[in-house]
Design an enzyme around this catalytic site. Structure first.
Site, PDB file in Angstrom:
ATOM      1  CB  SER A 101      -0.917  -0.060   1.330  1.00 52.19           C
ATOM      2  OG  SER A 101      -1.903   0.964   0.958  1.00 52.19           O
ATOM      3  CG  ASP A 240      -2.643   4.118  -1.210  1.00 53.38           C
ATOM      4  OD1 ASP A 240      -3.281   3.845  -2.283  1.00 53.38           O
ATOM      5  OD2 ASP A 240      -2.668   3.152  -0.277  1.00 53.38           O
ATOM      6  CG  ASP A 242      -2.789  -0.178  -2.353  1.00 53.58           C
ATOM      7  OD1 ASP A 242      -3.021   0.887  -1.740  1.00 53.58           O
ATOM      8  OD2 ASP A 242      -3.653  -1.160  -1.641  1.00 53.58           O
ATOM      9  CG  ASP A 244      -5.987   0.878  -0.438  1.00 56.26           C
ATOM     10  OD1 ASP A 244      -4.938   1.920  -0.231  1.00 56.26           O
ATOM     11  OD2 ASP A 244      -5.970   0.211   0.421  1.00 56.26           O
TER      12      ASP A 244
END
Length: 444
Positions: A101, A240, A242, A244
């Site tokens: 992430s 960010d 990834d 999400d």
């Protein structure tokens, strides 16, 4: 319920090359997950990853383990929310994301989604951990799994995202700066906004495997703020690594965080007469959001920190809007998990529909001064149980009274102690946070 050994609040995460993020562990994890998931239904899983250089190594190990358990795999570079969405459309038994992430490139992790595109239930995670205690075996040769590439994964997800934006609106009158954190959305987010008509300027869209989240993206919006001002853009959006999380920036360079985004979306739904229930925040949610929602007559509850706990509260109350101030924004009428692009699109729909600027929309909520200090520790023991730390916290709480809050907690994803102090006076809040942080440092 038994305590989980490997799974944290957001899957399994750590430093690449050290337990548990090693090829050996991930291979065994893939095998164990394959064994458990194959008992649930179809023997088919979806795998996505972000742009970290270690993702290729871990993907190969994961695929080998899943194949040994007899599972078919569909793979491609895609953001976390795309995995959640495509897992459902592919009728797969699970979706697996290789990502850490918002963490730096030298970290990585594995997290799972159910066939419904939600985080795996605790019982399934525990079953996977139990399976890992067994010796690895291989199905018969004729039953081995195989990996297939999804060539149009990005295109499918782009169309899904665009479909969450009202068809009567477009973005043709707006100049937008898009920061993709050199992460998984770099080839997706700019195209979503361009295809909806916006003039798009990009930063953080040149991944090289080691620059993900490096001074760009939702965890560091300084570059985005500077670019918005330089380009005289209407607003900016930062995702960010990834995809999400989302943070936005208004035309004056002011940061608009997850709390404010949820407030804007909820207020717009109320304006349209389409708000269902209330809003879920977390223990970290700014008091200003609670006050602003109360003034609108919108119910509000807090969950523990972590998007999985926000989701639990949403399901408990049968509500649709939840958020963390860090930028996880969950809109259950659109998708089953936090989605930075989709959340950003709903704010843009509010901008277009209300004919207001992002600054005007976010100004409806006054943020209380809030300071967050992160103290790194070795992960051994619990500094929060120290008498000195407890005394420092109680002393600050007594000074704040009913006009502020103090929250101390261990991070669920990194070896950090987080100290949050919130109140009416910014200088005092900063002073109190440093006092508690020093007590934590002295007892780490």
């Amino acid at each position: 319920m038994a305590e989980r050994k490997f799974f944290g609040t957001d899957g399994i995460r750590g430093l690449v090359g050290e337990g548990p993020i090693t090829p050996e562990f991930v291979l065994k994890l893939g095998w164990a997950a394959g064994r458990v998931l194959s008992q649930q239904g179809t023997k088919k899983v979806l795998i996505g990853k972000d742009t970290r250089i270690s993702g290729y190594m871990l993907e190969s190990a994961l695929e080998a383990g899943l194949a040994a358990a007899g599972l078919q795999q569909f793979t491609g570079p895609m953001p976390t929310p795309a995995v959640a969405y495509l897992t459902r459309t592919f009728r797969a038994e699970a979706g697996i994301v290789i990502s850490a992430s918002h963490n730096p490139y030298y970290d990585n992790g594995i997290k799972f989604f159910s066939s419904e595109g939600t985080k795996l239930p605790d019982a399934i995670e525990l079953a996977i951990e139990a399976e890992m205690e067994k010796p690895l075996t291989c199905v018969e040769s004729a039953m081995l799994g195989k990996a297939y590439r999804i060539n149009d994964a990005a295109g499918r997800y782009i169309e899904f995202c665009k479909g969450t934006f009202p068809s009567q609106y477009d973005l043709s009158e707006y100049k937008i700066v898009v920061d993709c954190a050199h992460g998984a959305t770099y080839h997706i987010a700019p195209n979503v906004f361009r295809e909806l008509g916006a003039e798009v300027i990009t930063i953080g869209c040149e991944p090289n495997g080691i620059n993900i989240n490096d001074q760009v993206g939702a965890t560091d919006v300084r570059a985005l703020q500077a670019k918005v001002l330089e380009e005289k853009a209407d607003f900016g959006i930062a995702l960010d690594g990834d995809g999400d999380r989302v943070i936005m920036v208004d035309n004056e360079g002011n940061k608009v965080d997850g709390d404010q985004i949820a407030y804007i979306v909820a207020r717009d739904a109320l304006r349209r007469g389409e708000l269902k229930g209330g809003v879920v925040g977390t223990l970290m949610t700014n008091l200003g959001m609670e006050v602003a929602l109360k003034n609108l007559g919108i119910p509000f509850v807090r969950s523990k920190v972590g998007d999985r706990y926000v989701m639990e509260e949403l399901q408990k109350h049968n509500w649709l809007i939840g958020a963390e101030n860090s930028g996880h924004v969950i809109l259950l009428d659109k998708i089953t998990t936090g989605d930075g692009i989709v959340a950003g699109l709903q704010v843009m729909a509010s901008i277009v529909g209300s004919k207001m600027t992002l600054k005007e929309l976010s100004d409806g909520m006054t943020l209380f001064p809030q300071v967050l200090e992160n103290i790194r520790f070795k992960g051994e023991g619990n500094p929060l149980e120290s008498d000195a730390v407890i005394a420092a916290q109680k002393a600050v709480e007594a000074k704040l009274g009913d006009t502020g809050r103090v929250l101390l907690r261990k991070s669920g994803t990194e070896p950090l102690i987080r100290v949050m102090v919130e109140g009416e006076n910014a200088d005092l809040v900063q002073q109190y946070a440093l006092e508690i942080a020093q007590a934590v440092k002295d007892n780490c």
